[in-house]
Enzyme design. Sequence first.
Site, short mmCIF file in Angstrom:
data_model
loop_
_atom_site.label_atom_id
_atom_site.label_comp_id
_atom_site.label_asym_id
_atom_site.label_seq_id
_atom_site.Cartn_x
_atom_site.Cartn_y
_atom_site.Cartn_z
N ASN A 162 -6.01 -9.94 -7.00
CA ASN A 162 -6.07 -10.47 -5.65
C ASN A 162 -7.33 -11.30 -5.38
O ASN A 162 -7.35 -12.12 -4.46
CB ASN A 162 -5.98 -9.34 -4.62
CG ASN A 162 -6.97 -8.23 -4.88
OD1 ASN A 162 -6.94 -7.60 -5.94
ND2 ASN A 162 -7.85 -7.97 -3.94
N THR B 127 0.84 -1.20 0.00
CA THR B 127 0.00 0.00 0.00
C THR B 127 0.86 1.24 0.00
O THR B 127 0.65 2.17 -0.80
CB THR B 127 -0.95 0.00 1.21
OG1 THR B 127 -1.88 -1.08 1.09
CG2 THR B 127 -1.71 1.31 1.30
N CYS C 199 -8.87 -6.58 2.58
CA CYS C 199 -8.87 -5.15 2.88
C CYS C 199 -10.26 -4.55 2.79
O CYS C 199 -10.48 -3.44 3.26
CB CYS C 199 -7.93 -4.41 1.92
SG CYS C 199 -6.23 -5.00 1.99
N GLN D 68 0.44 -10.05 -5.37
CA GLN D 68 0.01 -11.44 -5.37
C GLN D 68 0.92 -12.34 -6.21
O GLN D 68 0.85 -13.56 -6.10
CB GLN D 68 -1.43 -11.54 -5.89
CG GLN D 68 -2.46 -10.79 -5.06
CD GLN D 68 -2.64 -11.36 -3.67
OE1 GLN D 68 -2.18 -12.47 -3.37
NE2 GLN D 68 -3.31 -10.62 -2.81
#
Length: 406
Positions: A153, A77, A327, A181
């Site tokens: 993801n 992130t 998330c 990923q």
Amino acid sequence: MGQKCTDPFIYLDYNATAPVRPEAVAATTASLAAVGNASSVHTAGRDAASTVDQARERVAALLGCLPNELIFTSGATEANNLAIRSAATHGRSLVVSAVEHPAVSEAAAAVANSVAGKVYTIGVHRDGTLRLDELEEALAASPVLVSVMAANNETGVLNNLDLVVRLAHEAGALVHSDATQLVGRLPIDLSKLRLDLLSLSGHKFGAPQGVGALFARRGTVPAIRPLAYGGGHERGRRPGTLNVPGIAGLGAAAQAARRDLEQEAARIKVLRDRFETEVMTAVPGTRRNGHPDQRLPGVSSLTFDGLPADALLAAMPGLAASEGSACSSGALEPSHVLLAMGLSRDEADCTIRFSLGHATTADDIDRAVRCVTYATHLVRAALHPNTTTTAPAHSGGQEGTRRHDA
């Protein structure tokens, strides 16, 4: 009908986070037992700096890049935000795909707004692959950056980054990829794949949570603009005292993943395929999402016809899986990835992501199939108490009843 999930716990949520590898535990623990700031010049500080240097070399070896092209971060992130902020310039547009993680799409929107630019969003086909016609159209606007994830993801669908890089570079744009990923699960060689920027999180392939890295190609990427100020760490590009124990664990996980990457990928794919085949045979109406072949070896996105994912997950507390991205868990809105692929809201709400990894065993898969089968019968009986489930298992191929058009 399968059976209830019983001990031991079955973990099939590697796309959320992977179990920490023993090598990473050992490296992190050893670093925690030591003392020293990697910026200090005394012996303890130099030892800490040596640990960081070794980890940087190990991550670089996994990626096929130079050690000095890596910036350690708290995870993907932060790396995504750092990459997008650094590449954007006043009045220039950005290009992202419709299935990006919010760490990319929201960062792009914020940066574009701050520089009076625009974000072009390119769609995907029903199988989750990029609409290249929309990419070429967006590139006509002369964007400064194209950001396309390496592997999705939620579905595991792989993007053709070689083609994206070629098209974007011909248009004069830099290319960033959120490879969270992919890294540690499939081979990648940045000496051949000419990405300009790449983000990763260590906890996806067995490092501790809270550590990652940004790759910034030397000589092609403009100056990295730090997100914070107050120190010269990471050559002035990411200030703050380095997380030496986390970085040590990241390096150890990278080395362990690289050691048997291709063999592990092949083993996990066999387990994933068996899981899908047996579940779709046992549970009529189950459909797989995403390209059947162009995807990560350990990811399975399954839609259970008429069976809400939250109810299914509650019916199998001994198995860890996910309704989508970890998330966004708890969000009221359905998966933006599945909606972009053309699934209805109801279909998206009936979809579960199962993800396998380095510690998954054949016994895990056998028990997971029985557990999922039991849960589907339990939920179906609760939703339709007066209906007997006698429909035959689907026999029309691995995708179930849904077509996945290119």
